[in-house]
Write a protein that holds these residues in place. Sequence first.
Motif, PDB file in Angstrom:
ATOM      1  N   ASP A  34       0.945  -1.187  -0.012  1.00  0.00           N
ATOM      2  CA  ASP A  34      -0.802  -0.162  -0.454  1.00  0.00           C
ATOM      3  C   ASP A  34       1.440   1.426   0.117  1.00  0.00           C
ATOM      4  O   ASP A  34       1.185   1.673   0.817  1.00  0.00           O
ATOM      5  CB  ASP A  34      -0.851  -0.135   1.059  1.00  0.00           C
ATOM      6  CG  ASP A  34      -2.166  -0.699   0.737  1.00  0.00           C
ATOM      7  OD1 ASP A  34      -2.294  -1.040  -0.139  1.00  0.00           O
ATOM      8  OD2 ASP A  34      -2.544  -0.865   2.206  1.00  0.00           O
ATOM      9  N   ARG A  48      -2.518   5.032   3.309  1.00  0.00           N
ATOM     10  CA  ARG A  48      -4.015   5.111   4.656  1.00  0.00           C
ATOM     11  C   ARG A  48      -5.326   5.429   4.431  1.00  0.00           C
ATOM     12  O   ARG A  48      -5.863   6.329   3.516  1.00  0.00           O
ATOM     13  CB  ARG A  48      -3.769   6.105   5.639  1.00  0.00           C
ATOM     14  CG  ARG A  48      -1.557   5.807   6.132  1.00  0.00           C
ATOM     15  CD  ARG A  48      -1.425   6.326   6.923  1.00  0.00           C
ATOM     16  NE  ARG A  48      -0.006   6.181   7.492  1.00  0.00           N
ATOM     17  CZ  ARG A  48       0.615   6.908   7.612  1.00  0.00           C
ATOM     18  NH1 ARG A  48       0.291   8.068   7.173  1.00  0.00           N
ATOM     19  NH2 ARG A  48       1.999   6.442   7.328  1.00  0.00           N
ATOM     20  N   ASP A  49      -6.122   4.065   4.496  1.00  0.00           N
ATOM     21  CA  ASP A  49      -6.959   4.169   3.860  1.00  0.00           C
ATOM     22  C   ASP A  49      -7.867   5.044   2.951  1.00  0.00           C
ATOM     23  O   ASP A  49      -8.815   5.118   2.896  1.00  0.00           O
ATOM     24  CB  ASP A  49      -8.442   4.603   5.081  1.00  0.00           C
ATOM     25  CG  ASP A  49      -7.952   3.708   6.682  1.00  0.00           C
ATOM     26  OD1 ASP A  49      -8.063   3.193   6.677  1.00  0.00           O
ATOM     27  OD2 ASP A  49      -7.992   5.033   7.646  1.00  0.00           O
ATOM     28  N   GLY A  50      -7.241   4.625   1.362  1.00  0.00           N
ATOM     29  CA  GLY A  50      -6.843   4.651  -0.054  1.00  0.00           C
ATOM     30  C   GLY A  50      -6.612   6.327   0.025  1.00  0.00           C
ATOM     31  O   GLY A  50      -7.153   6.781  -0.880  1.00  0.00           O
ATOM     32  N   ILE A  51      -6.374   6.796   1.195  1.00  0.00           N
ATOM     33  CA  ILE A  51      -5.074   8.055   0.681  1.00  0.00           C
ATOM     34  C   ILE A  51      -3.874   8.216   0.333  1.00  0.00           C
ATOM     35  O   ILE A  51      -3.348   7.767   1.930  1.00  0.00           O
ATOM     36  CB  ILE A  51      -6.348   9.295   1.905  1.00  0.00           C
ATOM     37  CG1 ILE A  51      -7.786   9.180   2.115  1.00  0.00           C
ATOM     38  CG2 ILE A  51      -5.627  10.482   1.441  1.00  0.00           C
ATOM     39  CD1 ILE A  51      -8.564   9.360   3.027  1.00  0.00           C
TER      40      ILE A  51
END
Length: 71
Positions: A34, A48-51
Amino acid sequence: MAVDLEAQLLEILACPCEQHGALKPGRGDDPRADYLTCTSCGRAFPVRDGIPVLLLEEAVGGPAPDAAGEG
């Protein structure tokens, strides 16, 4: 888990360092990590969390601070 960002977003994101380049998903040692890795300086930025967290303080790898003129 691999980074899953839209292609249009990846086209406009860039590394925040002076030698900035395009970002590609994953890291050199783990293409499913990621992270987004700069194709120019080699820094890897966490997602993190898609950001994407595009802060130099959060980056791993890349050039040594003396070589980049950042420290």
